[in-house]
Design a protein around this motif. Sequence first.
Motif, short mmCIF file in Angstrom:
data_model
loop_
_atom_site.label_atom_id
_atom_site.label_comp_id
_atom_site.label_asym_id
_atom_site.label_seq_id
_atom_site.Cartn_x
_atom_site.Cartn_y
_atom_site.Cartn_z
N GLU A 119 0.82 -1.21 0.00
CA GLU A 119 0.00 0.00 0.00
C GLU A 119 0.86 1.26 0.00
OE1 GLU A 119 -3.22 0.29 -0.49
OE2 GLU A 119 -3.21 -1.87 -0.80
N ARG A 120 1.97 1.24 0.70
CA ARG A 120 2.87 2.40 0.71
C ARG A 120 3.52 2.60 -0.65
NH1 ARG A 120 5.33 1.13 6.75
NH2 ARG A 120 3.56 2.07 7.91
N VAL A 121 3.87 1.50 -1.29
CA VAL A 121 4.45 1.59 -2.63
C VAL A 121 3.44 2.20 -3.60
CG1 VAL A 121 5.22 0.22 -4.61
CG2 VAL A 121 6.12 -0.27 -2.32
N LYS A 122 2.20 1.74 -3.55
CA LYS A 122 1.15 2.27 -4.43
C LYS A 122 0.99 3.77 -4.22
CE LYS A 122 -2.76 0.07 -4.80
NZ LYS A 122 -3.98 -0.69 -4.44
N LEU A 123 1.02 4.21 -2.98
CA LEU A 123 0.84 5.63 -2.70
C LEU A 123 2.04 6.44 -3.18
CD1 LEU A 123 -0.90 7.83 -1.48
CD2 LEU A 123 0.10 7.32 0.77
N VAL A 140 4.78 11.22 -5.14
CA VAL A 140 5.91 11.46 -6.02
C VAL A 140 5.63 11.01 -7.44
CG1 VAL A 140 8.36 11.06 -6.39
CG2 VAL A 140 7.47 11.20 -4.06
N GLY A 141 5.26 9.73 -7.58
CA GLY A 141 4.98 9.17 -8.89
C GLY A 141 6.17 8.47 -9.49
N LEU A 174 10.54 13.68 1.66
CA LEU A 174 9.13 13.85 2.00
C LEU A 174 9.01 14.31 3.45
CD1 LEU A 174 7.47 10.73 0.32
CD2 LEU A 174 7.63 13.07 -0.55
N GLY A 175 8.24 15.35 3.66
CA GLY A 175 8.07 15.90 4.99
C GLY A 175 7.08 15.14 5.84
#
Length: 285
Positions: free
Chosen positions: A30-34, A42-43, A274-275
Motif C-alpha cells: 500500500e505504501r508503494v502504491k501511494l 511522487v509518482g 518527504l516531509g
Amino acid sequence: MRLKLEKYHGLGNDYLVFDPEHNGMELTPERVKLLCNRNLVVGADGILEGPVFKEGKIHMIIWNSDGSQTENSGNGIRIFAKYLKDADYVQKKDITIYTDEKEIEIHYLNEEGTRLKASMGKASFWSDEVPVEGPRREIINETMVFGHIPYPVTCISVGNPHLVILMDEISKDLVCRIGKYSETAKQFPEKINTQIIKVLDRTHLQTEVYERGAGYTLASGSGCCAAAAAAYRLGLTDPKMIVQMPEGTMEVEIREDGEIFLTGDVGYVGSISLGSYFTEQLKLV
C-alpha cells in the motif's frame, strides 16, 4: 521523520530508489502504491528497495507501481547499479546484484555510471517456465485470443514473463488495447508483460510495452530482451540488435550460449525528501 528517495529513469521508465540504510520506514504494497501515485505523492513506474546486504552480497527488491513485486527489470537493475555508484557503495567497474530470482552482472561503461551493460540470463520459451497454463510446450507463434481478437504470440521468460506479438504497425493505443486483456488472461497464472514488435531489418526492431503491474511504459529493459529473443528465435534478426522504444534505444546481444546482454543509458533525476505530512499519510496505509 523524513523519508528520502532518489529518482532515476531509463529512457522515461522511472523508478524511485528506497535505501533502507537511510529510511526507518518499512515498505508495504500500500505504501508503494501511494508513493508511485503521480497525483498524490511522487509518482514512478516502480520502486527499487536496497541495498539489502546478505552474506556480503548486494540484494535488491523490485516493486511495481501497483504494489506487487517483480522478478526482474532491465531498467531497474541498471538504475539501481547507478545509484550504488552515486551513493559510494561500489567503486569497481564490475559488480554483481542479486534479486530473489537472479544473479545479475553489471559492467559500468563510463565513469559516471550512466551507461551500463547487464547480463540478463537466458530466455526460455517453455510454457511451464514462463508460466503459461496447458501442456508443456515451447510457445512460438501460437494463436491466442485477447478481447475477441486472435494474435500469433510468442511467450518468453527472461526471469519474468513476457508475451510478444509481431505486427506490421505498432502503437501505444494498440499495445494498451491488447495489454488490458492479456495481462490478466486466465492462461497466465502470474500475469504477463505484453510487447508488440515491428522488425525494421536484421539489426533493428521497434517495440511498445504494456507492463504487468504498471501498465503502459515508455521503455522496458526486460521487454527489450524478450522482444529481441522472440525476433531472433523466429529467424527475423541477427543475434545483436538495436531495440527502439518511444524514448530511445537499447542494445541487445544474444551470445552463442543463449546468454542475453542489455546495454543502455540511465539518468539521475534528483533527490526527494518527504516531509511529516506525507510520512504520516504513509503510516496510515
